[in-house]
Design a protein around this motif. Sequence first.
Motif, PDB file in Angstrom:
ATOM      1  N   ASP A  51     -12.019  -0.375   0.006  1.00 34.22           N
ATOM      2  CA  ASP A  51     -10.552  -0.435  -0.040  1.00 34.22           C
ATOM      3  C   ASP A  51      -9.971  -1.058   1.227  1.00 34.22           C
ATOM      4  N   THR A  98      -7.337  -2.747  -5.119  1.00 35.51           N
ATOM      5  CA  THR A  98      -7.969  -2.588  -3.819  1.00 35.51           C
ATOM      6  C   THR A  98      -9.303  -3.322  -3.839  1.00 35.51           C
ATOM      7  N   VAL A 138      -5.510  -4.300   0.143  1.00 36.44           N
ATOM      8  CA  VAL A 138      -4.664  -3.861  -0.971  1.00 36.44           C
ATOM      9  C   VAL A 138      -3.812  -5.055  -1.374  1.00 36.44           C
ATOM     10  N   SER A 149      -6.529  -2.476   5.526  1.00 37.68           N
ATOM     11  CA  SER A 149      -6.734  -1.092   5.939  1.00 37.68           C
ATOM     12  C   SER A 149      -8.099  -1.023   6.617  1.00 37.68           C
ATOM     13  N   ASP A 183       0.838  -1.193   0.000  1.00 39.67           N
ATOM     14  CA  ASP A 183       0.000   0.000   0.000  1.00 39.67           C
ATOM     15  C   ASP A 183       0.874   1.243   0.000  1.00 39.67           C
ATOM     16  N   ARG A 193      -2.067   5.209  -6.376  1.00 35.63           N
ATOM     17  CA  ARG A 193      -1.488   4.185  -5.499  1.00 35.63           C
ATOM     18  C   ARG A 193      -0.209   3.620  -6.095  1.00 35.63           C
TER      19      ARG A 193
END
Length: 535
Positions: A447, A489, A450, A515, A270, A387
Amino acid sequence: MTRRAIPAIALLVVGLGGILAVGREAPVRSAPLFATADGTWMPAVGVSGALSGSWFCPGVPTDDADGVGGEIVVSNGGAEELIASYAVLTDAGVVTEGELSVAARSQARLDVDESADGASFSSVVVEVEGGRGFVEQIARHPLGTSVAACSNDTSPDWYIADGYTLDDSVETLVLTNPFDEPVSADLRFSTESRQAEPGQFDGFIVLPRSVRTIRIADLGARDEPVISVAIEARSGRLVVGRAQEYRGDRVGYDVSLAAPALRDQWWFADGERADGITETFSVYNPTDEEVEVTVFFGGLPLSATGVNERDPIVVPPRRVVVYDPTVVTGEAGTSGDADPPGTEAPDATAPDGSAPADGEGTDDEEGADDDAFVEFDDPSLELPVGRHATVFSTLAQPSIVVERVLTRPSGDSISTTVVQGATVRPPNGFVASAWRVGVGPTEPTEDALVVWNIDQVPSTVSVSVIGPDGASVVPSLSEIPLAEGAIATIDLVDPELLGRELVVSATTQVFVERSLPRGGDLAGRSGSWPLPQAG
């Protein structure tokens, strides 16, 4: 549910040195080779076939303050019940021992602060019959909830790359000795400009089966933007965690394991560049030799190949360097936004000041067709918006620890999370294709995962949930396409997924970060690694 995939450039990791190179032609479709790292792996599932599995948790806050506490989560994805014996350790020694019965394909939780008797921090040691299942911890604090895997092993040496004591932020080391003999250890810390070896922590003792806490500010490291710590045992083995309260320019709470060994590579799935986001990496070199560290960014478009031509980071001995990926270093140009130094365009006028006549080029005496030439922009060194994944690698022997600090806007405030890089499994550089998520979101979360495909072949990714009949693939999260070297994601919004053990599986080698919401009424996220499944 939405699924987002980000195009990537080809990634090739070469040999023992961990040299990273970017292919500008068609990608070579072969599996990458990884550097061999000494020492233990990161916390993982199914590491050994032992009769019992030991799990050592980094510690949770248990001082009876409002909003403070923690719990241990034991996940059993197998078809048989398992028994987990546990011991809760504080600075007073073992305060509670007992057993948890974990039914097949379910989870069991232990509320740690119920038995901690007001200790500032408590650690838990869990022994699981048959080596099955895995253990994670949840630390709760008014600044946020933090999830971390518990360690499979102890170590004589532990390292932390990023500590922070600005703006009344508090960093606390949590040292656990799970054994029956005392541990003697040395502590030293480094900043960007100095190193210190506090006399009171020269050969300090951690008593048997107990926890000792050390506040970094008490060592004289107050108002420091970055502090790295090395704890090296003279005798015995420890488990070391780091509890970090962020205030001021950082906001959040994190409890996680320190690094049990130095490495020559650290991987991050990430990362993000966007308005309001601050991302930095702390690179710590506790050795006596200078180290050069190469940075590779994955998951980028082909137009950003110049990013991986930057100069290496030079980390002096026993120092920490803070690396900001938005700061450009290197010799290439600036992607056409401005001419590189020394490459100004030639004057398009004749010596007398008039414009050249038709057919009077400046390239030769007979003239040239200016339209016949195309000038290419130099590759950009600037990290593009969006990203990215990141790898830090050195040609030296295992000698560094790297942690990422990511601060994102969160409502009217900000949210900071710190994550130590992932490692490959020694001795053959194994990277998992399946990752186990014992603690996932309890509310719909976009999300939430990742996933980075590090192989140079296309992959598909599926998410399964552990239920009464075993692992069942979630139809909406089945065979998600993921291009070679790409990042995706994954949203976890289906109510059937919430609060359940999950398995993320791919047809290639992948790194997976999670996350999670910070919890309560707090906006923002807390980052962490789930556990790779040993092959």
